[in-house]
Design an enzyme around this catalytic site. Structure first.
Site, PDB file in Angstrom:
ATOM      1  CG  ASN A   7       1.788   8.529   0.807  1.00 13.93           C
ATOM      2  OD1 ASN A   7       1.953   8.819   1.756  1.00 13.93           O
ATOM      3  ND2 ASN A   7       1.180   7.524   0.382  1.00 13.93           N
ATOM      4  CG  ASP A   9       0.285   7.454   4.124  1.00 15.59           C
ATOM      5  OD1 ASP A   9      -0.630   8.251   4.001  1.00 15.59           O
ATOM      6  OD2 ASP A   9       0.232   6.390   3.394  1.00 15.59           O
ATOM      7  CG  HIS A  10       6.187   8.065   5.196  1.00 16.38           C
ATOM      8  ND1 HIS A  10       6.288   6.745   5.675  1.00 16.38           N
ATOM      9  CD2 HIS A  10       5.952   7.708   3.910  1.00 16.38           C
ATOM     10  CE1 HIS A  10       6.119   5.846   4.723  1.00 16.38           C
ATOM     11  NE2 HIS A  10       5.756   6.274   3.583  1.00 16.38           N
ATOM     12  CG  HIS A  43      -3.000   3.479   2.927  1.00 17.99           C
ATOM     13  ND1 HIS A  43      -2.178   2.632   2.780  1.00 17.99           N
ATOM     14  CD2 HIS A  43      -4.029   3.087   3.379  1.00 17.99           C
ATOM     15  CE1 HIS A  43      -2.545   1.387   2.894  1.00 17.99           C
ATOM     16  NE2 HIS A  43      -3.998   1.694   3.176  1.00 17.99           N
ATOM     17  NE  ARG A  45      -1.497   0.326   7.049  1.00 15.52           N
ATOM     18  CZ  ARG A  45      -0.763  -0.677   6.231  1.00 15.52           C
ATOM     19  NH1 ARG A  45      -0.233  -0.188   4.922  1.00 15.52           N
ATOM     20  NH2 ARG A  45      -0.852  -2.016   6.426  1.00 15.52           N
ATOM     21  NE  ARG A  49       0.512   0.288  10.253  1.00 16.22           N
ATOM     22  CZ  ARG A  49       1.229  -0.630   9.529  1.00 16.22           C
ATOM     23  NH1 ARG A  49       2.252  -0.461   8.913  1.00 16.22           N
ATOM     24  NH2 ARG A  49       0.531  -1.695   9.713  1.00 16.22           N
ATOM     25  CD  GLU A  70      -1.726   5.181  -1.077  1.00 13.60           C
ATOM     26  OE1 GLU A  70      -1.446   4.396  -0.120  1.00 13.60           O
ATOM     27  OE2 GLU A  70      -1.106   5.604  -1.920  1.00 13.60           O
ATOM     28  CB  THR A 100       4.980  -0.039   3.715  1.00 15.43           C
ATOM     29  OG1 THR A 100       4.337   0.902   2.405  1.00 15.43           O
ATOM     30  CG2 THR A 100       6.064  -0.923   2.918  1.00 15.43           C
ATOM     31  CB  THR A 101       0.985  -1.035   0.548  1.00 16.13           C
ATOM     32  OG1 THR A 101       0.312  -0.109   1.305  1.00 16.13           O
ATOM     33  CG2 THR A 101      -0.141  -1.961  -0.132  1.00 16.13           C
ATOM     34  CD  GLU A 151      -0.237   4.445  -6.887  1.00 14.82           C
ATOM     35  OE1 GLU A 151      -1.164   4.952  -6.997  1.00 14.82           O
ATOM     36  OE2 GLU A 151       0.721   4.249  -6.238  1.00 14.82           O
ATOM     37  CG  HIS A 191       5.540   0.793  -2.417  1.00 14.41           C
ATOM     38  ND1 HIS A 191       6.429   0.259  -1.920  1.00 14.41           N
ATOM     39  CD2 HIS A 191       4.501   0.678  -1.577  1.00 14.41           C
ATOM     40  CE1 HIS A 191       6.323  -0.085  -0.749  1.00 14.41           C
ATOM     41  NE2 HIS A 191       5.027   0.153  -0.234  1.00 14.41           N
TER      42      HIS A 191
HETATM   43  N1  PXP Z   1       1.055   4.282  -3.787  1.00 12.52           N
HETATM   44  C1  PXP Z   1       0.686   3.433  -3.142  1.00 12.52           C
HETATM   45  C2  PXP Z   1      -0.577   2.496  -3.564  1.00 12.52           C
HETATM   46  C3  PXP Z   1       1.068   3.041  -1.546  1.00 12.52           C
HETATM   47  O1  PXP Z   1       0.459   2.283  -0.951  1.00 12.52           O
HETATM   48  C4  PXP Z   1       2.435   3.851  -1.143  1.00 12.52           C
HETATM   49  C5  PXP Z   1       2.846   3.511   0.179  1.00 12.52           C
HETATM   50  O2  PXP Z   1       1.511   4.127   1.223  1.00 12.52           O
HETATM   51  C6  PXP Z   1       2.867   4.764  -1.939  1.00 12.52           C
HETATM   52  C7  PXP Z   1       2.277   5.001  -3.313  1.00 12.52           C
HETATM   53  C8  PXP Z   1       4.155   5.545  -1.626  1.00 12.52           C
HETATM   54  O3  PXP Z   1       5.115   4.842  -1.380  1.00 12.52           O
HETATM   55  P1  PXP Z   1       6.634   5.316  -0.815  1.00 12.52           P
HETATM   56  O4  PXP Z   1       6.147   6.143   0.472  1.00 12.52           O
HETATM   57  O5  PXP Z   1       7.476   4.149  -0.719  1.00 12.52           O
HETATM   58  O6  PXP Z   1       6.864   6.509  -1.713  1.00 12.52           O
END
Ligand code: PXP
Length: 236
Positions: A7, A9-10, A43, A45, A49, A70, A100-101, A151, A191
């Site tokens: 992922n 996103d970060h 993701h 959003r 963000r 996502e 976060t989610t 998931e 997650h």
């Molecule tokens: N799966 C889903 C559906 C998520 O929303 C997230 C967080 O964006 C993740 C996986 C990944 O989570 P993490 O960044 O805590 O590893």
């Protein structure tokens, strides 16, 4: 083999902190693939963000594995996913104020809306997943809504404050996994997974893919991104 979805996103969140061009999530997605990632997750959003629309389009063009988007269940997001031709969509709940989610999607409570989104996505050839708590009612509802995959939300397991709590939460994941498999659903999880807690989740029977972001980015500050991905890949 359990697949690793990285992922990004970060990485986009770090870029958005200064509203510049770097670090580029697409660059790191390609690096993750070279280090063994089986797919890339982002993701988009509603508040944009971190990941931006253009990131998803660029990921679509550049990555060689698969792109898992996502997203919340809105008409605009479903249209965007179909137009961008992502490989997979994972439907997630979204609240503006959350960091976060926070939880899984309440599939049982909004079956019609979810089924309609899934039907549209499937017509575009998109493989559909739903992010759910390890709760049998939600898994049965995900199956009834026509999802290909669930998931499992591993956040409560990951955040457990004691080993008893962790065992209890892990048991829920095991039961949920069995229920998903019995219904013929593909089983993914994600997650809060990190280098210490991922092992048991990767060993759940039938586990297909783990989506992991935050812990890989944190680890990369110490050992570099390439090593962080390789270490996670080796662990799972
Ligand atoms: N799966 C889903 C559906 C998520 O929303 C997230 C967080 O964006 C993740 C996986 C990944 O989570 P993490 O960044 O805590 O590893």
């Amino acid at each position: 083999m359990v697949k690793l979805g990285v992922n990004v996103d970060h990485i986009a969140a770090a870029r958005q902190a200064r509203l510049g061009f770097l670090p580029d999530p697409v660059y790191f997605a390609l690096l993750a693939e070279r280090c063994g990632a089986n797919g890339i997750t982002a993701h988009l959003r509603e508040d944009r963000r971190h990941i931006q629309d253009e990131d998803v389009r660029r990921l679509r063009k550049k990555i060689k594995t698969k792109l898992n988007l996502e997203m919340a269940i809105t008409r605009a997001m479903v249209q965007f996913a179909c137009a961008t031709k992502v490989d997979d969509v994972c439907l997630v709940p979204e609240k503006r104020q959350e960091l976060t989610t926070e939880g899984g999607l309440d599939v049982a409570g909004q079956r019609v809306k979810i089924k309609s989104a899934i039907d549209t996505l499937k017509k575009s050839g998109i493989y559909t997943s739903i992010f759910v708590a390890p709760d049998l009612k939600q898994i049965v509802a995900a199956h009834a809504a026509g999802a290909d995959c669930v998931e499992l939300h591993t956040g409560t397991y990951a955040d457990a404050k004691s080993s008893e709590e962790r065992k209890r939460e892990f048991k829920k994941l095991l039961l949920a996994g069995r229920c998903a498999r019995d219904l013929g659903l593909i089983l993914n999880a994600g997650h809060g997974l990190d280098y210490k807690n991922v092992g048991p989740v990767a060993k759940i029977a039938g586990m297909n893919e783990l989506n992991i972001g935050y812990s890989i980015v944190l680890r990369s500050l110490e050992v570099g991104f390439e090593n962080a991905v390789k270490e996670m890949k080796k662990l799972i």
